[in-house]
Each structure stands twice: as C-alpha cells, then as structure tokens.
Design a protein around this motif. Sequence first.
Motif, short mmCIF file in Angstrom:
data_model
loop_
_atom_site.label_atom_id
_atom_site.label_comp_id
_atom_site.label_asym_id
_atom_site.label_seq_id
_atom_site.Cartn_x
_atom_site.Cartn_y
_atom_site.Cartn_z
N THR A 232 0.83 -1.20 0.00
CA THR A 232 0.00 0.00 0.00
C THR A 232 0.86 1.25 0.00
N ASP A 256 -6.19 3.25 -7.30
CA ASP A 256 -7.08 2.08 -7.26
C ASP A 256 -6.35 0.88 -6.65
N ASP A 259 -6.09 1.01 -2.82
CA ASP A 259 -7.29 0.53 -2.12
C ASP A 259 -7.34 -1.00 -2.10
N GLU A 263 -7.01 -3.34 1.41
CA GLU A 263 -8.11 -4.24 1.80
C GLU A 263 -7.66 -5.69 1.94
N ARG A 280 -6.42 4.22 6.84
CA ARG A 280 -7.37 4.69 5.84
C ARG A 280 -7.30 6.22 5.70
N ASP A 284 -6.55 8.49 2.38
CA ASP A 284 -7.44 9.56 1.92
C ASP A 284 -6.69 10.87 1.73
#
Length: 372
Positions: A232, A256, A259, A263, A280, A284
């Motif tokens: 990530t 994309d 994310d 997850e 998270r 953002d």
Amino acid sequence: MNELGGRLRAAREAAKVSLSKMAAKTHYSKTYLWQLENNQRVVRPEHVTAYSRALSVAVDALYGPPLDPLRLAHEWLVSDTPVAVHRKAGRRVGASLVHRLESRVIELRHLDDTVGGGDLSPLVQRELSDVAEVVNDGSYTELVGRRLRVVVGELAQLAGWVASDAGAYAQAQHAYLDGVSAAREAGDGALVGQLFSSLAYQLANVGDPADAQLLARSAVTGARRASPVVRTLLLERLAWASARARDREATRRALDEVDVAFERRTDDVPEPERVYWMSRDEIDVMAGRCLIELGDPVAAAPLLTAAIARYDEAHAREVALYRTWLAESYARAGELDAARAALAEAQGGSADVNSARLVRRMGEVELLILHR
C-alpha cells in the motif's frame, strides 16, 4: 512543546536575570532570546542547555513533563547509544544487542511523530553511524549479521526521512542508498522497496517527478512479495510521483491499486512495524493531494477535512502539512477566505516544529493564495 519558551522565561525571571544579562551569559541576542521565550522561534536542545548553564537550573526542570518529546530527544543526544555501551563491555555482538537496537529503531521512529527533522536528524544519524560500524567491524553469527543489516536499512530509511524533513536532501539521498545496500545484503526485498520509494517521494517533491515516477514504479515491481500494507505504501508513493509528473492515468491506476492492497491486509500476514502509521486516513490524505495535483481540488477538500478531524493533534507537523493541502484545495477552488483560515491553522499549530519541509510547504501555499 508550546510551553517550553514560557518555562525558559519563567526560569530566567525566577532567577532575577534580565534579558540583557541573559544575552551576555548565553551569547544570544536579546531579540533572539525574547523570540525563544515567546515561542516566536523553535526552542531547540542547545537553547535549553544554554539556559540551564546560565541560570544553574537543571535541564529536567526546564523541560517540564518527563514525556515531552523534545526533552526525550535531548536526553538521547547526551546519553550513550546501545552500541557505545556495548563497546565498553567488550562483548561479542549477540542477539541481546540486536534486540535492543531493533527496539531503539522503533522508539526513534515514533519520536519522529512529534519531533521535527531538524531536531531528530543528528540523533538518528549518530545511531546509524554506530550500528554501521558494528556491522563493519564486529564479530557475530550469520543470523545476527542479517538482523544487524536490517537495523541499518531501517535506520537509514529513518535517517533519510528526517534529513529530508530538515531540508538536507543530499544527505537524505546518501542515507537511502546506503540503506538499500544493507537491506539487499540482508535479503529484505520489501525494505529495499521502501527505501527506493522514500527516495522517489523526495524526488517527486524537490527533484524531477519523471525520475521519481520511474523509481517508485521500480520499487513496486521489485517488492512483489511485500505484505499488503507495505505494498500500500509503495503504491501510494507511485501515485504521488505520477501525480507530480502529471500522468493522470497512472495516478488513477495507482490509487485504485492502493485501495485493493490495503483491503488485503489480514491478521494472518504480519506487517513490519515501520508501516505502523499507514491507515485509511493516510490513504485519503494522499488521494486528496493527488486530486489537487490533477486539477480537482473540490473533490480533494472533503477527503482532507475528514482525515484531519480524526488526526492526533500531538502530531503537529503532519496535521499542519495536511492543513496546507486543505488550504491549497480551497485556494485552487477560489475559496480564498477558507484557504487563509486553513493556512493560519497550520501556522498556529506548528510554531515549535523544526521542519524545513513544513516551512517550505507553508511558503508555497502562502504564495499561491497571494497570487490567486
């Protein structure tokens, strides 16, 4: 840390020493001392030491609460490192020293949450030099050697990060590349990727974004086996470099993938401690920053506002940096009053943070607002 200047002033007044006499005792000017005491300048460890000597007051009394992060950094600077203690004992390098060094890296990394790079960089550099010397000259087993090299790689990553925060970009690049060598020798591909991505992040901000994008992409490709949260982070850095290079499609694709990677995290797959801060909200914030770079400030503002509201205010530098991005989103959307208010909050909440990166960033946004 906002109270530190006031404690210096209170100690001076309690000792019935005027600013003029204090200037003579410390060799700082009256104006400079007044600025320190009134939080117009960042109070650094050397200032506290100067007051301590001039007033014959214990350093502890000037710093106040024992958990003050700047005080902790000062105490580390004047105390022996684990390696120095080990040298005095004259023992062979074993697992106990490596464990202490691994713990030390974690402590330093968390100190970076609350202490600016200008204050933390000398401390991290000293630790890195000591451990590198042990790797080069010490006697140890193969397993201990591998762990030591990982410590060098992680310290190098942190040393590069805080040096960059302090504005020492050449020093940061040197640290990152030294860390890559150590991580490669240790066989830690994920750490190699994180070091390269950290360098890519610096290049994206103060170098050639095209070079940064290429390096960030190489970091992602070279660390295919990285854990989900590490991946990530690598993808976030790729997204930012791509946004700075104005590569819209690559930025969207990387965001994309961020994310998707996040997850996929699970309790069954251990994550290295060095990515403890990834969340998270961090995702953002980066998405919001990328949207601003791609010309969509209106979509960025809600992401930034929500993340800032949940952020720990003790992390003054990060909160201030994120507020500068919020200010930029407002400015580029034509909401200049909101932009000025966000920038003022950033400036007011970070007066004591010794970070060249933050100063540069606030200057950039101030100029943007001025010319809108």
